[in-house]
Design a protein around this motif. Structure first.
Motif, PDB file in Angstrom:
ATOM      1  N   SER A 282      44.215  40.768  36.161  1.00 47.75           N
ATOM      2  CA  SER A 282      43.387  39.573  36.553  1.00 47.75           C
ATOM      3  C   SER A 282      44.162  38.101  37.102  1.00 47.75           C
ATOM      4  O   SER A 282      45.126  38.499  37.547  1.00 47.75           O
TER       5      SER A 282
ATOM      6  N   HIS B 182      33.544  30.261  27.258  1.00 49.41           N
ATOM      7  CA  HIS B 182      35.043  32.073  28.391  1.00 49.41           C
ATOM      8  C   HIS B 182      35.030  32.810  28.210  1.00 49.41           C
ATOM      9  O   HIS B 182      34.336  33.870  28.127  1.00 49.41           O
TER      10      HIS B 182
ATOM     11  N   SER C  44      39.805  35.196  36.665  1.00 53.68           N
ATOM     12  CA  SER C  44      39.272  34.658  34.984  1.00 53.68           C
ATOM     13  C   SER C  44      38.999  33.224  35.003  1.00 53.68           C
ATOM     14  O   SER C  44      39.647  32.631  35.340  1.00 53.68           O
TER      15      SER C  44
ATOM     16  N   THR D 160      32.954  36.290  28.244  1.00 54.84           N
ATOM     17  CA  THR D 160      33.979  37.526  29.094  1.00 54.84           C
ATOM     18  C   THR D 160      34.110  38.802  28.336  1.00 54.84           C
ATOM     19  O   THR D 160      33.633  39.969  29.058  1.00 54.84           O
TER      20      THR D 160
ATOM     21  N   ASP E  65      38.682  27.936  36.274  1.00 53.72           N
ATOM     22  CA  ASP E  65      37.586  26.656  35.607  1.00 53.72           C
ATOM     23  C   ASP E  65      38.324  25.020  35.854  1.00 53.72           C
ATOM     24  O   ASP E  65      39.021  24.877  35.678  1.00 53.72           O
TER      25      ASP E  65
ATOM     26  N   SER F  19      43.500  43.966  27.167  1.00 51.15           N
ATOM     27  CA  SER F  19      41.539  43.784  27.305  1.00 51.15           C
ATOM     28  C   SER F  19      40.967  44.877  26.709  1.00 51.15           C
ATOM     29  O   SER F  19      41.000  45.828  26.360  1.00 51.15           O
TER      30      SER F  19
ATOM     31  N   SER G 183      33.902  37.944  38.469  1.00 53.58           N
ATOM     32  CA  SER G 183      33.856  37.095  37.090  1.00 53.58           C
ATOM     33  C   SER G 183      33.154  36.612  36.134  1.00 53.58           C
ATOM     34  O   SER G 183      31.842  37.136  36.536  1.00 53.58           O
ATOM     35  N   GLU G 184      33.414  36.006  34.858  1.00 57.93           N
ATOM     36  CA  GLU G 184      32.849  35.898  33.660  1.00 57.93           C
ATOM     37  C   GLU G 184      31.226  35.058  34.281  1.00 57.93           C
ATOM     38  O   GLU G 184      30.604  36.014  33.687  1.00 57.93           O
TER      39      GLU G 184
ATOM     40  N   ASN H 166      44.270  34.042  36.742  1.00 53.84           N
ATOM     41  CA  ASN H 166      43.531  32.793  36.122  1.00 53.84           C
ATOM     42  C   ASN H 166      43.925  31.497  36.642  1.00 53.84           C
ATOM     43  O   ASN H 166      43.999  32.047  38.224  1.00 53.84           O
TER      44      ASN H 166
ATOM     45  N   GLN I 258      32.702  42.704  29.893  1.00 53.91           N
ATOM     46  CA  GLN I 258      33.804  44.149  29.494  1.00 53.91           C
ATOM     47  C   GLN I 258      33.438  45.069  28.353  1.00 53.91           C
ATOM     48  O   GLN I 258      33.831  45.861  28.739  1.00 53.91           O
TER      49      GLN I 258
ATOM     50  N   GLN J 229      39.883  40.555  37.717  1.00 47.93           N
ATOM     51  CA  GLN J 229      39.054  39.421  37.322  1.00 47.93           C
ATOM     52  C   GLN J 229      39.663  38.922  37.689  1.00 47.93           C
ATOM     53  O   GLN J 229      39.876  37.841  37.343  1.00 47.93           O
TER      54      GLN J 229
END
Length: 396
Positions: free
Chosen positions: A263, A116, A45, A120, A268, A160, A310-311, A265, A124, A43
């Motif tokens: 994942s 977010h 994120s 997510t 954003d 998660s 990605s979300e 991060n 998921q 992911q």
């Protein structure tokens, strides 16, 4: 309090002890390194900017919408006459040229959510945008098709939602050595060793004792199995690559695990996107490069499928901070040695016919991707896991 509520409210919920029961005898463990298909989920994120990952460099609308953050043709890696990859993804381009990458465009779902946390959760749990599920899609896979406690492992300190089922959970293992040493703590070992049969029959107390016993056995198996191999590659020195290094160690040692979750991060990118995005894409690509080479060295790559999502994507039009705001449909990467349709799987969506929020319209429901992976790769009934049937795609 029933057992399910007890589990969810317990402080053990995000600890190393929150694993399912029913550890099988070591004699039942499959130790072959090849022929055992594994899924690695990654992911990105924060909402990766798909339009600056896979760039439509022949599209004037793209550059008009992004006058300062649009990637110029001379600064990208050509895939074909229309599309190019971000320059940080050179290792991915090399895999692409070998037929190991399938790029699926316009992946999303109806009525997308741009939060977010909620987005997510949707990805998921594989839920509808107006549906709230308490179990993840991998967790439901475990519930229905694999009672092995280490059948799904997240390379992290907490689990998660994707790996949490109604009755069965995956494991959170950041370091097999640390997990094993923790279970050897004298106090914990005394707790495990000193119990009566009456304790095991008690509703919640019994669950805790059984969980601790199972955890100790699982930790020992994971530690002793994984230490039989060492990485064949030098991985970059960052957290993401360490996750992939551990994942490769698990796979190459023959650990009986079907699904791994990692994942990265930092995606954003509302402000000053260019340098931040460049750095994160390089971290991703360099890590994948070392990971694939590590698997290839032990002949486990062809039995491994890597799914990167990605979300959500980012808005087509850049904002005033030289960044991008939350979008919806996005690009998804599938990496593996047995792809049926490598390359660009489908055309990129129109940049002129956008939705009401200025986002690319989705074409492929992300649950079509999940359904295909479940049915064609893990060989289980996808409708049981996803709670309904979704169309199969043709990438594997």
């Amino acid at each position: 309090m029933d057992r399910r509520k007890f589990i969810k409210n317990s402080s053990l919920a995000s600890s190393l002890f929150f694993v399912p029961s029913f550890v099988k005898a070591f004699s039942d463990v499959i130790t072959s390194k090849t022929g055992y298909k594994r899924l690695v989920i990654i992911q990105l994120s924060g909402g990766n900017d798909g339009l600056n990952t896979l760039i439509p460099f022949r599209n004037d609308v793209y550059y008009k919408a992004r006058p300062t953050i649009g990637i110029k043709k001379e600064n990208l890696i050509n895939l074909n006459n229309e599309l190019g990859l971000h320059s940080s993804l050179l290792p991915l381009k090399k895999l692409y040229d070998q037929g190991y990458v399938s790029i699926i465009n316009n992946v999303g779902y109806p009525n997308p959510n741009r939060s977010h946390f909620r987005a997510t959760d949707i990805w998921q749990t594989a839920s509808h945008s107006n549906q709230y599920l308490q179990s993840g899609w991998i967790g439901r896979y475990l519930d229905n098709f694999n009672q092995n406690p280490y059948a799904a492992i997240e390379i992290d300190e907490s689990l998660s939602l994707a790996l949490k089922g109604e009755v069965q959970n995956g494991m959170a293992v950041k370091s097999p050595n640390t997990l094993y040493k923790t279970t050897q703590d004298p106090y914990l070992k005394k707790v495990v060793e000193h119990y009566e049969e009456s304790h095991l029959s008690e509703h919640n107390l019994g669950y805790l004792y059984k969980t601790m016993i199972d955890t100790e056995n699982s930790a020992k198996y994971i530690f002793e199995t994984s230490k039989t191999v060492t990485p064949s590659q030098n991985y970059p020195n960052n957290g993401f690559s360490k996750q992939l290094r551990t994942t490769a160690q698990f796979i190459n040692s023959g650990l009986k695990t079907r699904v791994f979750y990692a994942s990265l991060n930092g995606f954003d990118t509302h402000v000053n996107q260019m340098n931040v995005h460049k750095r994160h894409l390089k971290t991703y690509a360099d890590g994948i490069d070392a990971f694939v080479k590590d698997l290839q060295s032990k002949n486990t790559f062809n039995d491994t499928l890597i799914l990167t999502f990605s979300e959500f994507g980012r808005r087509v039009k850049q904002n005033r901070g030289n960044g991008t705001d939350h979008g919806s449909a996005n690009t998804l990467f599938i990496i593996g040695g047995n792809l049926k349709k490598p390359g660009v799987y489908n055309e990129m969506g129109s940049l002129e016919d956008l939705d009401d929020n200025g986002d690319v319209k989705f074409e492929i429901d992300f649950r079509n991707v999940y359904a295909t992976v479940l049915k064609q790769w893990l060989h289980v009934e996808d409708n049981v896991v996803l709670n309904q049937s979704f169309n199969q795609l043709d990438f594997i």
